[in-house]
Design an enzyme around this catalytic site. Structure first.
Site, PDB file in Angstrom:
ATOM      1  N   GLY A  27       7.187  20.043  55.820  1.00 42.15           N
ATOM      2  CA  GLY A  27       8.037  19.347  54.854  1.00 42.15           C
ATOM      3  C   GLY A  27       9.509  19.322  55.220  1.00 42.15           C
ATOM      4  O   GLY A  27      10.307  18.661  54.551  1.00 42.15           O
ATOM      5  N   HIS A 141      27.049  20.681  62.391  1.00 40.57           N
ATOM      6  CA  HIS A 141      27.380  21.439  61.171  1.00 40.57           C
ATOM      7  C   HIS A 141      27.534  22.943  61.404  1.00 40.57           C
ATOM      8  O   HIS A 141      28.087  23.634  60.547  1.00 40.57           O
ATOM      9  CB  HIS A 141      26.313  21.231  60.093  1.00 40.57           C
ATOM     10  CG  HIS A 141      26.216  19.822  59.594  1.00 40.57           C
ATOM     11  ND1 HIS A 141      27.302  19.143  59.085  1.00 40.57           N
ATOM     12  CD2 HIS A 141      25.161  18.964  59.526  1.00 40.57           C
ATOM     13  CE1 HIS A 141      26.912  17.919  58.721  1.00 40.57           C
ATOM     14  NE2 HIS A 141      25.633  17.785  58.992  1.00 40.57           N
ATOM     15  N   ASP A 176      27.401   9.945  62.778  1.00 40.39           N
ATOM     16  CA  ASP A 176      26.339  10.459  61.912  1.00 40.39           C
ATOM     17  C   ASP A 176      26.732  10.132  60.471  1.00 40.39           C
ATOM     18  O   ASP A 176      27.920  10.007  60.167  1.00 40.39           O
ATOM     19  CB  ASP A 176      26.298  11.988  62.125  1.00 40.39           C
ATOM     20  CG  ASP A 176      25.101  12.692  61.544  1.00 40.39           C
ATOM     21  OD1 ASP A 176      25.014  12.749  60.304  1.00 40.39           O
ATOM     22  OD2 ASP A 176      24.275  13.226  62.307  1.00 40.39           O
TER      23      ASP A 176
END
Length: 482
Positions: A27, A141, A176
């Site tokens: 998931g 990030h 992005d």
């Protein structure tokens, strides 16, 4: 700054066949398998003939701690799914567990991603290539002592630090959909790196990247943020990207560029809300390439994986200045690209909430900030520190022509245009595409009825050989760095 159109430049590309095996968990939207899909697609387009392909080294802890803290990297090396209970406090401290889960081979995944980006920077520094590509990199990030947004080690920061050994000024551009917060934070107070990010802003991860975030201290005005709203399309994006980047190039005058090509800004992305097509996204690559500077192209976000593979394959072709057909070649993941089996995607009918007035207002504010920059800063260059990767040994010209060359040397060779026939149809029956793929399915049962058992056996053997070919080719391309 001089711009050139359609100049063929030397390209090298980093890929490790193991990268697609890493799995964030059921998931989870981040799927390293997309890197393998990209590689397979560009192999079947024949792009491997036009560039040098390398397998990256695994970056070690010493390389990673050029930016990240020692205890954070030590933690990443130690944590595994079977010992997580012993590290619960550290997991909280280093933000590992939810968005950034612990999975099998986590540290090795970081080593490959980082290794490709740092090796690319070394190649550019040594002027052994004009453009370097690492689609497994671009994890923008990650912070000094913290994982964030599916990113653990900031390969971009480490690659830029490597470039700064040879380059006075390095420009970082991020397309992005998410703000490039980790890279901006790392260079927020320096005038040697300018960070430029075009991203969705407002109740959206990571929540940073306001127009007013411009850098601090010596780095004031060296952070450029273009906050965007939902639904931006190709036309609007091009109308802001080109003038802003032209002004940045004029004022900052970088000698190297790092371009993060996160493909979650494409239409239909699982986590994104922009409306760019692959052609619109790639126009940014084309424009940056036209400045003729050493360029590092990296991956990043992208969560509708069939479109990620399409996008990065097309952008590899743009880097190579090669046109590729819209009809996808048959490949190991062909069924992922149905029902149309085409390279390019269409935009959706979502509303573009970025009005011309809004975009113009932001653009003018950014221009005002850029005018505050002093003329491109001079830097007193000192003795160049050692490269992150030892130099490759051996000079091809001096090799004995009667001796068999190593796999490493043969894979670094780029085929001349004339060395192959015009046709890309390899093997009998030609390279498969969607139409003959569908046709084959229709006639398969009829053929089987007609053939006697002996004929069937021969055909099976032939098909088996054909199936093995692409895999062997893929292995051939993965070259170990000396």
């Amino acid at each position: 700054m001089a711009q050139t159109q359609g100049t063929k430049r030397k390209v090298c590309y980093y890929y490790d066949g193991d990268v697609g095996n890493y799995y964030y968990g059921q998931g989870h939207p981040m799927k390293p398998h997309r890197i393998r899909m990209t590689h397979n697609l560009l192999l079947n387009y024949g792009l491997y003939r036009k560039m040098e392909i390398y397998r990256p080294h695994k970056a070690n802890a010493e390389e990673m701690t050029k930016y990240h803290s020692d205890d954070y990297i030590k933690f990443l090396r130690s944590i595994r799914p079977d010992n997580m209970s012993e590290y619960s406090k550290q997991m909280q401290r280093f933000n590992v567990g939810e968005d950034c889960p612990v999975f099998d081979g986590l540290f090795e995944f970081c080593q490959l991603s980082t290794g490709g980006s740092v090796a690319s920077a070394v190649k550019l520094n040594k002027q052994q290539t004009d453009i370097a590509v690492n689609w497994a990199g671009g994890l923008h990030h990650a912070k000094k002592s913290e994982a964030s947004g599916f990113c653990y080690v900031n390969d971009i920061v480490l690659a830029i630090l490597e470039l700064l050994k040879y380059h006075q000024r390095v420009l970082y551009i991020d397309i992005d959909i998410h703000h490039g917060d980790g890279v901006e934070e790392a260079f927020y107070t320096t005038d040697r790196v300018m960070t430029v990010s075009f991203h969705k802003y407002g109740e959206y991860f990571p929540g940073t990247g306001d127009l007013r975030d411009i850098g601090a201290g010596k780095g004031k005005y060296y952070a450029v943020n273009y906050p965007l709203r939902d639904g931006i399309d190709d036309e609007s994006y091009e109308a802001i990207f080109k003038p802003v980047m032209s002004k940045v190039m004029e004022m900052f005058q970088p000698s190297a560029v790092v371009l993060q090509c996160g493909s979650d800004s494409l239409s239909g992305d699982r986590l994104g809300c922009f409306n760019l097509t692959i052609k619109g996204h790639a126009k940014c690559v084309e424009f940056v390439k036209s400045f003729n500077l050493p360029m590092l192209m990296l991956g990043g976000g992208g969560y509708t994986i069939r479109n990620v593979a399409r996008c990065w394959t097309y952008e590899t072709a743009v880097a190579l200045d090669t046109e590729i057909p819209n009809e996808l070649p048959y490949n190991d993941y062909f069924e992922y690209f149905g029902p149309d089996f085409k390279l390019h995607i269409s935009p959706s009918n979502m509303t573009n909430q970025n009005t011309n007035e809004y975009l113009e207002k932001i653009k003018q504010r950014l221009f005002e900030n850029l005018r505050m920059l002093p003329h491109a800063p001079g830097v007193q260059m000192q003795a160049i520190p050692e490269d992150a990767i030892p130099e490759e040994s051996g000079d091809e010209d001096e090799e004995d022509p009667d001796k068999r060359i190593s796999i490493c040397s043969s894979d670094k060779r780029i085929a001349c245009e004339e060395e192959f026939s015009d046709s890309d149809e390899e093997g009998e029956g030609g390279r498969k595409n969607s139409s003959n793929f569908k046709k084959a399915k229709r006639v398969k049962t009829e053929d089987e009825k007609e053939k006697d058992p002996e004929e069937k056996k021969e055909v099976t053997e032939e098909e088996k050989t054909k199936e093995e070919k692409p895999e062997a080719k893929g292995v051939k391309e993965e070259v170990k760095l000396a």
